[in-house]
Design an enzyme around this catalytic site. Structure first.
Site, PDB file in Angstrom:
ATOM      1  N   HIS A 160       0.869  -1.108   0.016  1.00  0.00           N
ATOM      2  CA  HIS A 160       0.008  -0.091   0.168  1.00  0.00           C
ATOM      3  C   HIS A 160       0.810   1.240  -0.006  1.00  0.00           C
ATOM      4  CE1 HIS A 160      -3.202  -2.752   2.036  1.00  0.00           C
ATOM      5  NE2 HIS A 160      -3.780  -2.252   0.946  1.00  0.00           N
ATOM      6  N   CYS A 247      -2.887   0.589   9.860  1.00  0.00           N
ATOM      7  CA  CYS A 247      -3.957  -0.446   9.352  1.00  0.00           C
ATOM      8  C   CYS A 247      -5.132  -0.855  10.568  1.00  0.00           C
ATOM      9  CB  CYS A 247      -3.338  -1.725   8.936  1.00  0.00           C
ATOM     10  SG  CYS A 247      -2.063  -1.672   8.187  1.00  0.00           S
TER      11      CYS A 247
HETATM   12  C1  CIR Z   1      -3.959  -7.491   3.316  1.00  0.00           C
HETATM   13  O1  CIR Z   1      -3.194  -8.180   2.494  1.00  0.00           O
HETATM   14  O2  CIR Z   1      -5.077  -7.057   3.162  1.00  0.00           O
HETATM   15  C2  CIR Z   1      -3.932  -7.868   4.866  1.00  0.00           C
HETATM   16  N1  CIR Z   1      -3.059  -9.132   4.867  1.00  0.00           N
HETATM   17  C3  CIR Z   1      -2.831  -6.788   5.358  1.00  0.00           C
HETATM   18  C4  CIR Z   1      -3.442  -5.324   5.089  1.00  0.00           C
HETATM   19  C5  CIR Z   1      -2.730  -4.214   5.848  1.00  0.00           C
HETATM   20  N2  CIR Z   1      -3.441  -2.992   5.719  1.00  0.00           N
HETATM   21  C6  CIR Z   1      -2.923  -2.018   5.640  1.00  0.00           C
HETATM   22  O3  CIR Z   1      -1.900  -1.892   5.501  1.00  0.00           O
HETATM   23  N3  CIR Z   1      -3.661  -0.798   5.507  1.00  0.00           N
END
Ligand code: CIR
Length: 254
Positions: A160, A247
């Site tokens: 991201h 997150c």
């Molecule tokens: C994903 O791949 O969507 C989750 N395992 C990790 C999401 C992390 N979110 C973020 O950095 N905003």
């Protein structure tokens, strides 16, 4: 007053999406304890905390940031780029409807909140594997009337935009220059992560406090040397699911 919405760790977190990391076993008890400590840190910063119950069948649902962009005027409910994550938005939309008018990213556009960096009235959107140009257009249409300027940012090598860059003070960004380019952010100053800690650009700014993972002492030293104290938090189990400190919450004025 600031409010933070979090969600407890799912018992199925070991089935999380992974893009850049090899799968490692996540200890659920440790993950839950680390998350509880994280929530307590946010509470100690004076925020009103709303904790959503765990979602047993949604492995990544602790990462609530990806499900909505909450601005003073409106909340935009995302359409996450990973199919498995789409159902997560139902309960966050419901929680946010008590605080904000809602708008929604519509199919086929996709957007993860982790790709959205809001700095004043400028909104940077990472054009990642999760967030599409069509979503950027929808954000422009929805938010321009409120005076927001939306700009796309190319990223590479990370999940991201906020894996690559986050705000740590009014005019300062913490950045991994290998994953995002500094010239995408006109008018800002930068602190670069230590090269040996590529994942350390994800810091959580709350007021003037910076919540920062204990896993990255070299970058933490750089922040300290620049006069930016940090509040340490151990989120090492959640990091195995590619999660960072931004997150796990959605913070907004209430
Ligand atoms: C994903 O791949 O969507 C989750 N395992 C990790 C999401 C992390 N979110 C973020 O950095 N905003």
């Amino acid at each position: 007053m600031l409010t933070a919405i979090t969600r407890q760790v799912s018992p199925s977190i070991n089935k999380c999406e992974l893009t850049h990391l090899e799968r490692q076993s996540i200890d659920l008890t440790i993950a839950k304890n680390q998350h509880e400590n994280y929530v307590n840190i946010l509470r100690s910063l004076g925020m009103m905390m709303i904790s959503l119950p765990p979602e047993a069948d949604m492995p990544d649902s602790v990462f609530v940031e990806d499900t909505a962009i909450v601005l003073d005027e409106i909340a935009v409910i995302t359409r996450p780029g990973a199919d498995s994550r789409r159902p997560e938005t139902i309960s966050t939309a419901s929680a946010l409807s008590a605080f904000r008018k809602l708008d929604f990213i519509k199919s086929p556009a996709t957007l993860d909140g982790g790709d959205v960096l809001v700095i004043g009235k400028t909104i940077f959107i990472g054009l990642s594997s999760r967030s599409s140009h069509l979503a950027l257009k929808q954000m422009q249409n929805t938010l321009s009337p409120y005076g927001y300027h939306i700009t796309g940012v190319e990223i590479s090598g990370c999940l991201h935009l906020k894996s690559a860059v986050t705000q740590i003070a009014e005019k300062i960004l913490l950045i991994n220059p290998k994953w995002a380019k500094e010239n995408s952010f006109a008018g800002m100053n930068f602190i670069e992560v230590d090269e040996s800690e590529p994942y350390s650009a994800n810091a959580l700014l709350v007021g003037k406090s910076v919540v920062f993972p204990t896993a990255y002492p070299k970058t933490q030293q750089r922040l300290k040397a620049a006069g930016i104290p940090t509040i340490p938090v151990d989120i090492s189990e959640l990091a195995k699911a590619e999660g960072g400190v931004t997150c796990c919450c959605m913070i907004f004025r209430s």
